[in-house]
Design an enzyme around this catalytic site. Structure first.
Site, PDB file in Angstrom:
ATOM      1  N   ASN A 193       5.322   4.708   0.753  1.00 40.55           N
ATOM      2  CA  ASN A 193       6.337   3.975  -0.528  1.00 40.55           C
ATOM      3  C   ASN A 193       7.450   3.047   0.350  1.00 40.55           C
ATOM      4  O   ASN A 193       7.979   2.408  -0.394  1.00 40.55           O
ATOM      5  CB  ASN A 193       7.235   5.197  -0.933  1.00 40.55           C
ATOM      6  CG  ASN A 193       8.126   5.888  -0.127  1.00 40.55           C
ATOM      7  OD1 ASN A 193       8.232   5.716   0.863  1.00 40.55           O
ATOM      8  ND2 ASN A 193       8.739   6.773  -0.993  1.00 40.55           N
ATOM      9  N   LYS A 194       7.492   2.956   1.700  1.00 39.34           N
ATOM     10  CA  LYS A 194       8.588   2.208   2.476  1.00 39.34           C
ATOM     11  C   LYS A 194       7.845   0.448   2.325  1.00 39.34           C
ATOM     12  O   LYS A 194       6.810   0.523   2.000  1.00 39.34           O
ATOM     13  CB  LYS A 194       8.458   2.460   3.799  1.00 39.34           C
ATOM     14  CG  LYS A 194       9.176   3.915   3.829  1.00 39.34           C
ATOM     15  CD  LYS A 194      10.490   4.194   3.316  1.00 39.34           C
ATOM     16  CE  LYS A 194      11.097   5.472   3.554  1.00 39.34           C
ATOM     17  NZ  LYS A 194      10.353   6.569   2.950  1.00 39.34           N
ATOM     18  N   ILE A 195       8.983  -0.188   2.440  1.00 33.92           N
ATOM     19  CA  ILE A 195       8.924  -1.642   2.498  1.00 33.92           C
ATOM     20  C   ILE A 195       7.738  -2.295   3.489  1.00 33.92           C
ATOM     21  O   ILE A 195       6.938  -3.200   3.368  1.00 33.92           O
ATOM     22  CB  ILE A 195       9.932  -2.529   2.632  1.00 33.92           C
ATOM     23  CG1 ILE A 195       9.967  -4.006   2.253  1.00 33.92           C
ATOM     24  CG2 ILE A 195      10.413  -2.216   4.032  1.00 33.92           C
ATOM     25  CD1 ILE A 195      11.255  -4.491   2.149  1.00 33.92           C
TER      26      ILE A 195
END
Length: 379
Positions: A193-195
């Site tokens: 879910n990280k950038i």
């Protein structure tokens, strides 16, 4: 009943381009599917070039990086580590892995990160009690830089080393310097879910060459330099695989575009929801700070609206839109019920009033419009 008229909008899904396939194909063609390989060393080099850190060790998770980082700082049984309460549990769990104890500190209301005044209070009180902290963990929540100048000044005054949890903050900066490079040790996460994602993964960065080597040693089962398997210390199976590092290399080529889009999404929400009574945006960038705006967050003021986060979230679910409460403070978690806490009012209020909105960089404006209409409909 959930509406099936539209595809689901997720909170922060992975956003892959075509760059990742180039590195994956090359690894498979060359049979570099073992943990080590050119993608792994290349990914570590890419992170160093982007952040300016001298050394990087790519690992299986951000949690693993925090664990090894605390070991490098000498944290062990009986020690205390200062830590913000308003963060994900992975920030504090490694403290307990090492037999140490967390001491939690409240947030301040602007950046939502560690409060410098409460930090000083905690430092003075723990020292008065004969419990000088072994280390301080700072977190850049939702990609927002904390008040680094004030916090680092307190840490330096009391000679307490800093581990910088920038798990959510790759691409954010403070006074032009990339986050993750202010502490003695810095940590990133590349969770799905990280950038920037490698599916699962993390990294530890440091400017100390000997710490870089020690972290690599621990992360590969602490194998002594011998022609056979000999071990004098406890080690861990923490290295990132060469295949996943290939995904990371492709993602690094897109990082600045991803940061730009996350910031645009935050601005879009602000523009189109500005007139909703009782709804406000946060956190606020500190002077000199630039957030990657990993997640757009809103607060619902109970003095101005009867709509609460736990009314709005299910309302969005009926329209197939995922949202999520802000982190539940760690001092309110059953796991840490007996841990010392300094303050608590600010982060408790943020938890009670806050909600994270979909912020994925692949979202189209039509999807943002759908989210905005669903939110305004709830009011």
């Amino acid at each position: 009943m959930r509406s099936q008229d539209h595809d689901r909008i997720y909170l922060s899904p992975p956003h892959l381009g075509r760059h990742e396939l180039n590195y994956l194909h090359k690894a498979i063609e060359d049979n570099w599917v073992a943990p080590a390989g050119p993608n792994l060393t290349g990914f570590e080099r890419d992170i160093c070039e982007y952040t300016g850190a001298a050394h990087c060790v790519a690992l299986s998770s951000g949690t693993a990086a925090i664990h090894l980082g605390l070991k490098l700082l000498g944290v062990g049984p009986g020690d205390e580590v200062l830590c913000p309460s308003f963060t994900f549990v992975a920030t504090a769990n490694p403290i307990v892995y090492l037999g140490a104890s967390p001491v939690f500190i409240d947030s301040e209301a602007e950046t939502w990160n560690l409060c410098p005044e409460r930090l000083r209070e905690a430092m003075e009180d723990r020292i008065r009690l004969g419990r000088r902290p072994k280390a301080l963990i700072i977190v850049h929540l939702y990609g927002m830089p904390c008040k680094l100048r004030e916090i680092l000044a307190v840490a330096a005054e009391f000679c307490v080393p800093v581990l910088e949890d920038a798990a959510e903050a790759l691409g954010s900066r403070y006074e032009g310097q990339p986050l993750g490079t202010f502490g003695t040790v810095g940590v990133f996460s590349f969770n799905g879910n990280k950038i920037l994602t490698t599916s699962g993964g993390g990294a530890l960065v440091t400017n100390h060459a000997d710490w870089d080597q020690k972290a690599r040693f621990w992360a590969t089962q602490a194998k002594d330099p011998a022609p056979y398997y000999q071990h004098s210390e406890i080690g861990y199976n923490y290295r990132l695989s060469n295949l996943l590092a290939g995904i990371g290399r492709g993602q690094m080529e897109l990082l600045e575009d991803r940061v730009k889009r996350r910031r645009e999404i935050y601005g879009w929400y602000q523009q189109h929801l500005n007139g909703v009574s009782g709804l406000s945006f946060g956190p606020t960038e500190p002077t000199g700070g630039r957030s990657n705006r990993w997640l757009t967050c809103v607060l619902l003021n109970p003095a101005e609206t009867t709509v609460t986060p736990e009314r709005l979230r299910p309302h969005l679910e009926t329209r197939n839109i995922e949202s999520r409460p802000l982190w539940k403070p760690l001092h309110l978690q059953p796991l840490f019920a007996n841990a010392p806490m300094y303050g608590g009012e600010v982060c408790t209020t943020l938890f009670e009033q806050g909600l994270c909105l979909p912020s994925g960089t692949a979202m189209q404006d039509s999807e943002l419009q759908r989210i905005a209409e669903a939110i305004t409909g709830a009011f």
